[in-house]
Write an enzyme that holds these catalytic residues in place. Sequence first.
Site, PDB file in Angstrom:
ATOM      1  N   HIS A  90      -8.545  -4.420  -0.896  1.00 17.62           N
ATOM      2  CA  HIS A  90      -7.288  -3.734  -0.569  1.00 17.62           C
ATOM      3  C   HIS A  90      -6.530  -4.569   0.449  1.00 17.62           C
ATOM      4  O   HIS A  90      -6.908  -4.661   1.620  1.00 17.62           O
ATOM      5  CB  HIS A  90      -7.573  -2.341  -0.009  1.00 17.62           C
ATOM      6  CG  HIS A  90      -6.333  -1.514   0.179  1.00 17.62           C
ATOM      7  ND1 HIS A  90      -5.698  -0.873  -0.862  1.00 17.62           N
ATOM      8  CD2 HIS A  90      -5.582  -1.248   1.284  1.00 17.62           C
ATOM      9  CE1 HIS A  90      -4.627  -0.242  -0.420  1.00 17.62           C
ATOM     10  NE2 HIS A  90      -4.539  -0.456   0.889  1.00 17.62           N
ATOM     11  N   SER A 104       0.843  -1.200   0.000  1.00 19.29           N
ATOM     12  CA  SER A 104       0.000   0.000   0.000  1.00 19.29           C
ATOM     13  C   SER A 104       0.881   1.255   0.000  1.00 19.29           C
ATOM     14  O   SER A 104       1.676   1.450  -0.905  1.00 19.29           O
ATOM     15  CB  SER A 104      -0.951  -0.044   1.200  1.00 19.29           C
ATOM     16  OG  SER A 104      -1.957   0.931   1.093  1.00 19.29           O
ATOM     17  N   ASP A 123     -10.514  -3.158  -5.460  1.00 22.38           N
ATOM     18  CA  ASP A 123      -9.941  -2.431  -4.327  1.00 22.38           C
ATOM     19  C   ASP A 123     -10.745  -1.149  -4.116  1.00 22.38           C
ATOM     20  O   ASP A 123     -10.728  -0.254  -4.970  1.00 22.38           O
ATOM     21  CB  ASP A 123      -8.472  -2.096  -4.624  1.00 22.38           C
ATOM     22  CG  ASP A 123      -7.752  -1.468  -3.438  1.00 22.38           C
ATOM     23  OD1 ASP A 123      -8.424  -0.867  -2.580  1.00 22.38           O
ATOM     24  OD2 ASP A 123      -6.516  -1.557  -3.388  1.00 22.38           O
TER      25      ASP A 123
END
Length: 412
Positions: free
Chosen positions: A369, A213, A338
């Site tokens: 995600h 991320s 996501d």
Amino acid sequence: MTTTEGGYVHTFGPELPAMFDGVKLAAVATILYIIVRCLNLKSPTAPPEIIYQDTLLSRYLLKTCPMLTKEYIPPLLWGKSGHIQTVLYGKMGRVKTPTPCGVRMFLPMQDGATATFDLFEAIGAHTTGDDITMVICPGIGNHSEKNYIRTFVDYSQRQGYRCAVLNHLGALPNVELTSPRMFTYGCTWEFGAMVDYIKRTFPQTLLVVVGFSLGGNIVCKFLGENQSNQDRVLCCVSVCQGYSALRAQETFLQWDQCRRLYNFMLAENMKKIILSHRWSNTTLNRLYAATSLMQIDDSIMRKFHGYDSLREYYEKESCVHYIHKITVPLLLLNSLDDPLVHPSLLAVARTLAEKMPNVVFALTQHGGHMGFFEGAVLFPQPLTWMDKVIVEYTNAVCRWEKKQSVCQSSSE
């Protein structure tokens, strides 16, 4: 059926019970329809979409990484919902989380800050026989104690990798800040200090760079900032990053896929991290009023590095301006469902993979995600598709580089 009213008898025929039954059936059908839509049950499973240039390396990687070409099959009942995958990752992390044993390291920085990372030695030898260290950068506000990091580290150790996990500055509970600064979206100073320490301490080791991320943005920016940062690096893997904060800020204010709600929840989590440290009253007043990540970044985070505006902060802290300078093998992983990363942001990764021979972009239909849970019907497995595909890809790159070095030695 009969009723009496004012001396008159009213008779109801069989139509009324039948009508009630019809209403019940309609209600049940509506609920089932909503469940099917929310859980995305009709969505078919499929292999990831792979974008790459046709080279000897990419052919070898796709041949030796079957997970990139086979179907990713999430848990049947809920795994096709990007929201549920994301929420489970955020609240639970992983199931049956192991507890790898490591050593916490403290590195003093030039500005008075103290970077920390956790070092985990490999369990057994790597298949190539080489000394290889994974340098790992977690997601926003995360550290080595998060369940998804512990699961990935334990799996990587057992595959013969030493692991070094950065603890984002200010994210660890009970570890005080030693300067008026904490981690930001694209600051690579702490990650760079960790990498330098690993290179000095283990002069024979080769590096595999992994970012999750926000960490994906940091590691790609770090590698692209200076060519020397890629010395001794075998490959890089970036998972679920958005590539451009400037473009992402617009999508984060939209209600599509509940993105505005996720923005608020992330902002609340950032508030808790910031409030766990000592700040001036002026800083706290600005923080209390913030309801989005952008407001926190504008009122607090950008000022740590002296940016004049939020636009300048996002523009210069994003890896989109550096990622094309990476020359080592680079795997970019994203999921189409996501809820945090708008599909329009993936154009950066797609274009990069189409133009650069070292880049492979893998886009799954499901996974949310940082979820990527696998399982049969209801219960997920301890290891996720993400954990396994990262190690499978890095193993393939390590074997490729080993073969290249052997061929080069034999030809001399």
